[in-house]
Design an enzyme around this catalytic site. Structure first.
Site, PDB file in Angstrom:
ATOM      1  N   TYR A   3       0.398   2.739  -8.935  1.00  0.00           N
ATOM      2  CA  TYR A   3       0.822   4.395  -9.172  1.00  0.00           C
ATOM      3  C   TYR A   3       1.935   4.591  -9.730  1.00  0.00           C
ATOM      4  O   TYR A   3       1.940   4.840 -11.698  1.00  0.00           O
ATOM      5  CB  TYR A   3       0.630   5.372  -7.886  1.00  0.00           C
ATOM      6  CG  TYR A   3       0.660   6.610  -8.385  1.00  0.00           C
ATOM      7  CD1 TYR A   3      -0.058   7.169  -8.917  1.00  0.00           C
ATOM      8  CD2 TYR A   3       2.528   7.067  -8.713  1.00  0.00           C
ATOM      9  CE1 TYR A   3      -0.380   8.466  -9.182  1.00  0.00           C
ATOM     10  CE2 TYR A   3       2.886   8.627  -9.132  1.00  0.00           C
ATOM     11  CZ  TYR A   3       1.315   8.819  -9.456  1.00  0.00           C
ATOM     12  OH  TYR A   3       1.927  10.741 -10.056  1.00  0.00           O
ATOM     13  N   LYS A  57      -0.033  -8.598 -13.815  1.00  0.00           N
ATOM     14  CA  LYS A  57      -0.803  -8.778 -11.835  1.00  0.00           C
ATOM     15  C   LYS A  57      -0.651  -9.962 -11.238  1.00  0.00           C
ATOM     16  O   LYS A  57      -1.890 -10.586 -10.893  1.00  0.00           O
ATOM     17  CB  LYS A  57      -1.474  -7.216 -11.811  1.00  0.00           C
ATOM     18  CG  LYS A  57      -2.291  -7.584  -9.971  1.00  0.00           C
ATOM     19  CD  LYS A  57      -0.674  -6.533  -9.160  1.00  0.00           C
ATOM     20  CE  LYS A  57      -1.256  -6.588  -7.842  1.00  0.00           C
ATOM     21  NZ  LYS A  57      -0.402  -5.964  -6.871  1.00  0.00           N
ATOM     22  N   GLY A  69       4.679  -7.000  -8.555  1.00  0.00           N
ATOM     23  CA  GLY A  69       4.357  -7.890  -7.586  1.00  0.00           C
ATOM     24  C   GLY A  69       3.575  -7.282  -6.964  1.00  0.00           C
ATOM     25  O   GLY A  69       2.614  -6.481  -7.100  1.00  0.00           O
ATOM     26  N   ALA A  70       2.997  -8.627  -5.842  1.00  0.00           N
ATOM     27  CA  ALA A  70       2.008  -7.968  -4.401  1.00  0.00           C
ATOM     28  C   ALA A  70       2.801  -7.923  -3.034  1.00  0.00           C
ATOM     29  O   ALA A  70       4.035  -8.500  -2.902  1.00  0.00           O
ATOM     30  CB  ALA A  70       1.035  -8.979  -4.255  1.00  0.00           C
ATOM     31  N   GLU A  95       1.067  -1.161  -0.088  1.00  0.00           N
ATOM     32  CA  GLU A  95       0.141  -0.242  -0.253  1.00  0.00           C
ATOM     33  C   GLU A  95       1.041   1.080   0.010  1.00  0.00           C
ATOM     34  O   GLU A  95       0.450   2.490   0.839  1.00  0.00           O
ATOM     35  CB  GLU A  95      -0.597  -0.232   1.359  1.00  0.00           C
ATOM     36  CG  GLU A  95      -1.834  -1.074   1.158  1.00  0.00           C
ATOM     37  CD  GLU A  95      -3.223  -0.958   0.174  1.00  0.00           C
ATOM     38  OE1 GLU A  95      -3.079   0.037   0.043  1.00  0.00           O
ATOM     39  OE2 GLU A  95      -3.392  -2.398  -0.432  1.00  0.00           O
ATOM     40  N   ILE A  96       2.165   1.479  -0.420  1.00  0.00           N
ATOM     41  CA  ILE A  96       2.939   1.832  -0.926  1.00  0.00           C
ATOM     42  C   ILE A  96       2.723   3.162  -2.239  1.00  0.00           C
ATOM     43  O   ILE A  96       3.902   4.333  -2.924  1.00  0.00           O
ATOM     44  CB  ILE A  96       3.744   2.532  -0.044  1.00  0.00           C
ATOM     45  CG1 ILE A  96       4.728   0.915  -0.469  1.00  0.00           C
ATOM     46  CG2 ILE A  96       3.714   2.099   1.780  1.00  0.00           C
ATOM     47  CD1 ILE A  96       6.441   1.033   0.249  1.00  0.00           C
TER      48      ILE A  96
END
Length: 227
Positions: free
Chosen positions: A18, A38, A119-120, A13-14
């Site tokens: 985006y 993804k 990535g995840a 979440e950074i």
């Protein structure tokens, strides 16, 4: 020829999506054909796939957002907002190492000028019960864009991520320090530390609500110089 890239991060979440979308948009602005993956996506709601990570990547790539396109972009879209291996285990799905690797390799063979895999989670986040994100990157032999953010502890997290990548001989083409929320500290502080500690790696700022176009173009230009 533009090199393919894997977008990873020091945590979750950074701003990976985006940065990925900005890079894809910049490539298309150069009239390059693009293809994005993804492979693993957690916290997925079928009712909101337009706004999912994969949906955002498809939009940035100029593709229609529908179930077939989603299936080509994402191998496992998992509803629980947990690490992919934990989310899969919770709903009784098995993420097979070889199937994941093959999905990525097939995607990279898709006809396009530029391929991007997002990535995840972070560099050392589990992809499967036996494969970390960094292991997947090393297996695919792709350079990375590392996404960071300026929060308390970010210097340690960034250096840990860089060391993990370097130990596997993974090339870090660029670091992007994002500001994912208005409350997150401005990127400048972390950028100054990284310039002192890792001056050999280009670092870019992505302040909150900054236009994506300039960031994407800067990243693409760096990829070209470092390929």
């Amino acid at each position: 020829m533009m090199q393919n890239i894997f977008v990873t991060a020091i945590g979750t979440e950074i701003g990976k999506t985006y940065v990925s979308a900005a890079t894809l948009l910049a490539a298309r602005k150069r009239s390059l054909s693009v293809h994005a993956l993804k492979p693993l996506m957690s916290g997925f709601s079928p009712d909101e796939y337009l706004h999912s990570d994969a949906g955002i990547l498809l939009t940035a790539a100029g593709e229609d957002i529908n179930e077939p396109a989603l299936a080509k972009t994402c191998l496992h879209a998992l509803p629980p907002a947990l690490a992919p291996n934990v989310a899969a285990r919770q709903i009784g799905v098995e993420i097979d190492d070889e199937a994941l690797i093959e999905f990525c390799r097939v995607g990279l063979e898709t006809k396009a000028d530029f391929h991007l895999i997002e990535g995840a989670g972070g560099v050392l986040s589990p992809a499967t019960d036996t494969l970390l994100q960094v292991d997947l990157i090393a297996t695919l032999n792709l350079p990375v864009i590392l996404v960071a953010a300026n929060y308390l502890g970010a210097v340690s997290h960034t250096l840990t991520a860089l060391e993990s990548l370097e130990r596997r001989n993974i090339n870090v083409s660029a670091i992007v320090v994002s500001q994912p929320t208005r409350e997150t500290a401005h990127p400048d502080g972390l950028i100054a530390e990284l310039a002192r500690l890792h001056a050999e790696i280009p670092v870019f700022a992505a302040p909150f609500e900054a236009p994506a176009t300039a960031l994407g173009e800067a990243v693409l230009s760096t990829l070209e110089r470092r390929q």
